[in-house]
Scaffold this motif. Structure first.
Motif, PDB file in Angstrom:
ATOM      1  N   LEU A 315       1.992   7.344  -2.814  1.00  0.00           N
ATOM      2  CA  LEU A 315       0.979   6.838  -1.881  1.00  0.00           C
ATOM      3  C   LEU A 315       1.035   5.310  -1.955  1.00  0.00           C
ATOM      4  N   ALA A 316       1.594   4.701  -0.898  1.00  0.00           N
ATOM      5  CA  ALA A 316       1.800   3.244  -0.893  1.00  0.00           C
ATOM      6  C   ALA A 316       0.735   2.612  -0.004  1.00  0.00           C
ATOM      7  N   GLU A 317      -0.273   1.995  -0.629  1.00  0.00           N
ATOM      8  CA  GLU A 317      -1.441   1.510   0.113  1.00  0.00           C
ATOM      9  C   GLU A 317      -1.186   0.133   0.738  1.00  0.00           C
ATOM     10  N   GLY A 318      -0.670   0.146   1.964  1.00  0.00           N
ATOM     11  CA  GLY A 318      -0.450  -1.104   2.688  1.00  0.00           C
ATOM     12  C   GLY A 318      -1.756  -1.712   3.165  1.00  0.00           C
ATOM     13  N   ALA A 319      -2.682  -0.862   3.595  1.00  0.00           N
ATOM     14  CA  ALA A 319      -3.990  -1.346   4.068  1.00  0.00           C
ATOM     15  C   ALA A 319      -4.861  -1.721   2.874  1.00  0.00           C
ATOM     16  N   ASN A 320      -5.939  -2.446   3.145  1.00  0.00           N
ATOM     17  CA  ASN A 320      -6.921  -2.724   2.098  1.00  0.00           C
ATOM     18  C   ASN A 320      -7.925  -1.578   2.061  1.00  0.00           C
ATOM     19  N   GLY A 321      -8.124  -1.017   0.893  1.00  0.00           N
ATOM     20  CA  GLY A 321      -9.149   0.027   0.707  1.00  0.00           C
ATOM     21  C   GLY A 321      -8.952   1.293   1.513  1.00  0.00           C
ATOM     22  N   PRO A 322      -7.715   1.851   1.623  1.00  0.00           N
ATOM     23  CA  PRO A 322      -7.561   3.086   2.401  1.00  0.00           C
ATOM     24  C   PRO A 322      -8.119   4.317   1.684  1.00  0.00           C
ATOM     25  N   THR A 323      -8.258   4.231   0.342  1.00  0.00           N
ATOM     26  CA  THR A 323      -8.667   5.404  -0.434  1.00  0.00           C
ATOM     27  C   THR A 323     -10.079   5.198  -0.972  1.00  0.00           C
ATOM     28  N   THR A 324     -10.970   6.147  -0.679  1.00  0.00           N
ATOM     29  CA  THR A 324     -12.351   6.002  -1.153  1.00  0.00           C
ATOM     30  C   THR A 324     -12.414   6.329  -2.654  1.00  0.00           C
TER      31      THR A 324
END
Ligand code: NAD
Length: 420
Positions: A315-324
């Motif tokens: 899971l590569a989080e490019g966005a800021n804060g995609p995962t709660t």
């Protein structure tokens, strides 16, 4: 002010994360308090003449979380929901990102509460220039260096550079980053964040024994970050099977041609209508089997409702804060997903911003190849630090990232001591 900040849900989430890590680090109460609260919160009013001749007063905020390790660095956003609590939270997160990457900056963030889509270029220019003038006592290449964020772009940075430079009587390119190349912006800045996401995803694949040319990826968002993540992944041989944007999602099990899609979206703005692919429900798309899932659009897309159903390996989080935080707790219990947390995964942008600032201060212009190679070295180093800290302490990657960052800031504060 303390209560006002804590009543903001985004700031209280940033504080909750901070407290969890501070407990883990056993931070002394005195250092903990000094690390937690922003050093400066500046609010200015920004009056401008609208095109219809009326005068409107906008509110602009800038939060400088820390100046302990250098000037603050962070974006300036134009958005109708900008408020001081959210800006303070974003400044705090920027602080940890800069510390994690070993950049000599503190975190900052700013914003003007406005509707940029409903403003003419002339109104945006007048608002930017007046805001810059109001901020002159509080910014500078050694104090606070802004960059583009939501609703702002290279042009905004060019107006800030011009206003600041006119005031001082000479060009000061190091006052902002993310400038056009004509004003000494950096080669490689535009693709830095997306390239970094793809680079780190490929490093993570290597860790779990998957070859890039046998891997598949799904990308949510086809803007600056998504496009460049997709291009770099494609160049590594990764097959991109699903992509979504605000208009919907497309799917091709055999792989989507990213370069043709880019040409198409340059003409049509969105990916809807791109030929030779199937349509898929965007919410379903992120639940399909893949090696890399890269959310590169908005926050809060991986939630308690879908975390258990994810079928990705990285899971590569490019966005800021995609995962709660709720989704995080579910993913932490699964041991089949390698998370590259946002603070690390999308740090390519601020890293190349740092390179731009360094080039400006020294009047250098590095080639794109030099910039990208230095970027990959910095990202790889931070990645190794995070994964070995997580392994050593048996903690999730997100917590390890923040632990490294917070202990770096705490260490700097301890060395400097408390003045007077
Ligand atoms: P952008 O505005 O260029 O692109 C955003 C993309 O997301 C667009 O394709 C848009 O259509 C799509 N989108 C919007 N809502 C969506 C939805 N509900 N579902 C699917 N797609 C949707 O923005 P960007 O610069 O690419 O930034 C994307 C994210 O990355 C943001 O969270 C931003 O904070 C973060 N980020 C960006 C940078 C950078 O250098 N640009 C750096 C660090 C973090």
């Amino acid at each position: 002010m303390r209560e006002e900040l804590l009543s903001n849900p985004v700031f209280s989430m940033a504080v909750e994360q901070f407290d969890r890590v501070a407990d883990f680090l056993n931070l002394e109460p005195e250092i903990r308090e000094r690390c937690k609260w922003p050093k400066r919160i500046i609010t200015v009013t920004v009056p401008i003449k609208r095109d219809d001749g009326s005068t409107e007063v906008f509110f602009g905020h800038r939060v400088q979380h820390h100046l302990t390790r250098g000037p603050v660095k962070g974006g300036l956003r134009y958005h109708p929901e900008v408020d001081v609590g959210e800006v303070a939270a974003l400044a705090m997160w920027m602080n940890w990102k800069c510390a994690l990457l070993g950049l000599p900056f503190g975190g900052g963030k700013g914003g003007i509460c406005c509707k940029p889509m409903e403003m003419s270029p002339g109104e945006l220019e007048r608002m930017t220039r007046r805001f810059t003038m109001e901020m002159i006592p509080f910014i500078g290449p050694e104090i606070d260096v802004m960059a583009p964020d939501m609703g702002t772009n290279e042009q905004t940075m060019a107006w800030i550079t011009d206003t600041y430079s006119t005031h001082f009587g000479h060009l000061v390119p190091s006052i902002v980053t993310g400038k056009p190349l004509t004003l000494q912006g950096s080669e490689g800045r535009t693709r830095a964040t997306g390239h970094g996401v793809a680079f780190l995803a490929s490093v993570a694949l290597g860790k779990i024994g998957i070859k890039t040319d046998e891997a598949t990826a799904i990308i949510q968002g086809f803007g600056n970050v998504g496009v460049h993540a997709a291009e770099t992944l494609s160049s590594y041989g990764v097959k991109i099977t699903g992509i979504s944007d605000v208009s919907g999602a497309i799917w091709n099990q055999e792989g989507i041609d990213i370069f043709k899609l880019r040409e198409y979206t340059a003409k049509h703005q969105v990916l809807e209508g791109f030929p030779g692919v199937e349509k898929i429900d965007p919410a379903e798309m992120i639940l399909q089997e893949c090696d890399i899932l890269a959310p590169c659009a908005v926050g809060h897309v991986i939630t308690e409702a879908n975390a258990a159903a994810l079928k990705c390996r990285v899971l590569a989080e490019g966005a800021n804060g995609p995962t709660t935080p709720g989704a995080d707790r579910i993913i932490e219990k699964r041991d089949d997903i390698f998370v590259i947390p946002d603070v690390l995964c999308n740090a390519g942008g601020v890293t190349v911003s740092y390179f731009e600032w360094v080039q400006n201060l020294q009047r250098f212009q590095w080639t794109e190849r030099e910039v990208i190679s230095k970027l990959e070295t910095k990202l790889q180093t931070a990645f190794e630090q995070v994964t070995s800290c997580a392994k050593r302490n048996k903690i999730p990657h997100r917590m390890a990232s923040q632990a490294i960052a917070i202990s770096t800031v705490a260490g700097a504060k301890t060395s400097r001591g408390l003045f007077p």
